[in-house]
Design a protein around this motif. Sequence first.
Motif, PDB file in Angstrom:
ATOM      1  N   PRO A 274      -6.503   0.881  -3.337  1.00  0.00           N
ATOM      2  CA  PRO A 274      -5.216   1.590  -3.201  1.00  0.00           C
ATOM      3  C   PRO A 274      -4.795   2.327  -4.473  1.00  0.00           C
ATOM      4  O   PRO A 274      -4.185   3.400  -4.389  1.00  0.00           O
ATOM      5  CB  PRO A 274      -4.225   0.479  -2.846  1.00  0.00           C
ATOM      6  CG  PRO A 274      -4.885  -0.793  -3.214  1.00  0.00           C
ATOM      7  CD  PRO A 274      -6.351  -0.563  -3.057  1.00  0.00           C
TER       8      PRO A 274
ATOM      9  N   LYS B 271      -6.986   5.532  -4.701  1.00  0.00           N
ATOM     10  CA  LYS B 271      -6.656   6.488  -3.631  1.00  0.00           C
ATOM     11  C   LYS B 271      -5.288   7.123  -3.806  1.00  0.00           C
ATOM     12  O   LYS B 271      -5.016   8.205  -3.284  1.00  0.00           O
ATOM     13  CB  LYS B 271      -6.718   5.789  -2.267  1.00  0.00           C
ATOM     14  CG  LYS B 271      -8.136   5.562  -1.755  1.00  0.00           C
ATOM     15  CD  LYS B 271      -8.102   4.977  -0.352  1.00  0.00           C
ATOM     16  CE  LYS B 271      -9.499   4.871   0.243  1.00  0.00           C
ATOM     17  NZ  LYS B 271      -9.466   4.297   1.619  1.00  0.00           N
ATOM     18  N   SER B 272      -4.420   6.462  -4.542  1.00  0.00           N
ATOM     19  CA  SER B 272      -3.056   6.971  -4.714  1.00  0.00           C
ATOM     20  C   SER B 272      -3.059   8.288  -5.491  1.00  0.00           C
ATOM     21  O   SER B 272      -3.780   8.433  -6.477  1.00  0.00           O
ATOM     22  CB  SER B 272      -2.196   5.951  -5.457  1.00  0.00           C
ATOM     23  OG  SER B 272      -0.927   6.502  -5.768  1.00  0.00           O
TER      24      SER B 272
ATOM     25  N   ASN C 191       0.808  -1.224   0.000  1.00  0.00           N
ATOM     26  CA  ASN C 191       0.000   0.000   0.000  1.00  0.00           C
ATOM     27  C   ASN C 191       0.841   1.275   0.000  1.00  0.00           C
ATOM     28  O   ASN C 191       0.511   2.251  -0.690  1.00  0.00           O
ATOM     29  CB  ASN C 191      -0.966   0.005   1.188  1.00  0.00           C
ATOM     30  CG  ASN C 191      -2.224  -0.802   0.904  1.00  0.00           C
ATOM     31  OD1 ASN C 191      -2.407  -1.283  -0.223  1.00  0.00           O
ATOM     32  ND2 ASN C 191      -3.085  -0.964   1.888  1.00  0.00           N
ATOM     33  N   GLU C 192       1.916   1.289   0.769  1.00  0.00           N
ATOM     34  CA  GLU C 192       2.774   2.475   0.804  1.00  0.00           C
ATOM     35  C   GLU C 192       3.494   2.683  -0.524  1.00  0.00           C
ATOM     36  O   GLU C 192       3.648   3.814  -0.985  1.00  0.00           O
ATOM     37  CB  GLU C 192       3.789   2.368   1.947  1.00  0.00           C
ATOM     38  CG  GLU C 192       3.213   2.672   3.324  1.00  0.00           C
ATOM     39  CD  GLU C 192       2.628   4.076   3.419  1.00  0.00           C
ATOM     40  OE1 GLU C 192       3.363   5.047   3.139  1.00  0.00           O
ATOM     41  OE2 GLU C 192       1.443   4.200   3.773  1.00  0.00           O
TER      42      GLU C 192
ATOM     43  N   LYS D 295       0.937   4.124  -2.860  1.00  0.00           N
ATOM     44  CA  LYS D 295       0.631   5.501  -2.460  1.00  0.00           C
ATOM     45  C   LYS D 295       1.742   6.464  -2.854  1.00  0.00           C
ATOM     46  O   LYS D 295       1.481   7.597  -3.292  1.00  0.00           O
ATOM     47  CB  LYS D 295       0.398   5.559  -0.954  1.00  0.00           C
ATOM     48  CG  LYS D 295       0.109   6.955  -0.418  1.00  0.00           C
ATOM     49  CD  LYS D 295      -0.047   6.918   1.100  1.00  0.00           C
ATOM     50  CE  LYS D 295      -0.244   8.315   1.669  1.00  0.00           C
ATOM     51  NZ  LYS D 295      -0.351   8.279   3.153  1.00  0.00           N
TER      52      LYS D 295
END
Length: 329
Positions: free
Chosen positions: A105, A108-109, A79-80, A83
């Motif tokens: 994800p 949302k990124s 996820n990081e 992102k």
Amino acid sequence: MNDESFEKIAKQIKQHNSFIITSHVNPDGDSLGCELALARFLKKLNKIVHIINHNETPKFYEFLDKNNEIQKYFPEKHNELIKNSDVIFILDTNQPNRLRSLEEPVLKSPAIKIVIDHHLEADNFADYYLIDEQATSTAEILYKLLLFMNNNLLDYDIAHPLYTAIMTDTGSFRFPRTDVETHQIIAHLLHFGVDPTEVYSKVYETWTPGRIQLLAKSLSTLKLEYDGKLAYMICTIKMFESTGTTEVETDNFTNYPMSIEGVQIGLLFNELDDGVKISFRSKGDIPVNELAKELGGGGHKNAAGARLFNVNLQDTIITTIQKAKKYLI
């Protein structure tokens, strides 16, 4: 699709450093081949690249990824990365819901999102779209982009997955959109040492006994409707369990109902834990993608799919066959 379209994508590649590449649920030869070819090209430009998919790579495509460049998505691990990436490439699909666990994800990124695809009716979620609905495959579009950027960077490691992608998505060069240009692209890729016999054998001649048994069980369900103009097969959960297989291994099963003389539409119904997956095939001018749309799916004129959640298999079969009648000639 023209040089201006390519230039927009090339500019984003040149201006950014970190890239995520992903594709649709149940990846096929086109999606996997494109992911690997693009990743290897970007790495030659000294970019940071991660390929992340919802599913693991099917075993019969593992030969493309001997160094495990493709990762299965895990939220805590990826996820990081998603992102914080500069750019996310979405290949061989233009519908974010087909990313399954990666949909949230990715959406949302804050990363720039670029879609490269050859399917109809794109969702409006990305920043850039490189789409050619007349292309045989996403790989054909990607090939042109890579040549536009720097044809000197192409080598065996890029040509090999591109060849595999085009071969599989054209049904070994027999589907309707296969033309002179397709064979010219293939001829160029062969110059890099790709072995057509090896690729075909790896994809189509490495079946497990369980997959053969699954095909036998599915063929035993074959039925014809509407005076032999529609044919369908079924794979049930029980069949998957008894043969130790999964829905991924039904790839190309639709070739069998379509091989029957007089059949215009062929269907494959896969019963899953959470619903039913339908594969649609048709001949000539029958727009089977329109039939798929009626069931919440989509695709190409002669090849499409739909995934229905929380439905009964038999009810889905009856409904689909009834809806298919008006498309027959």
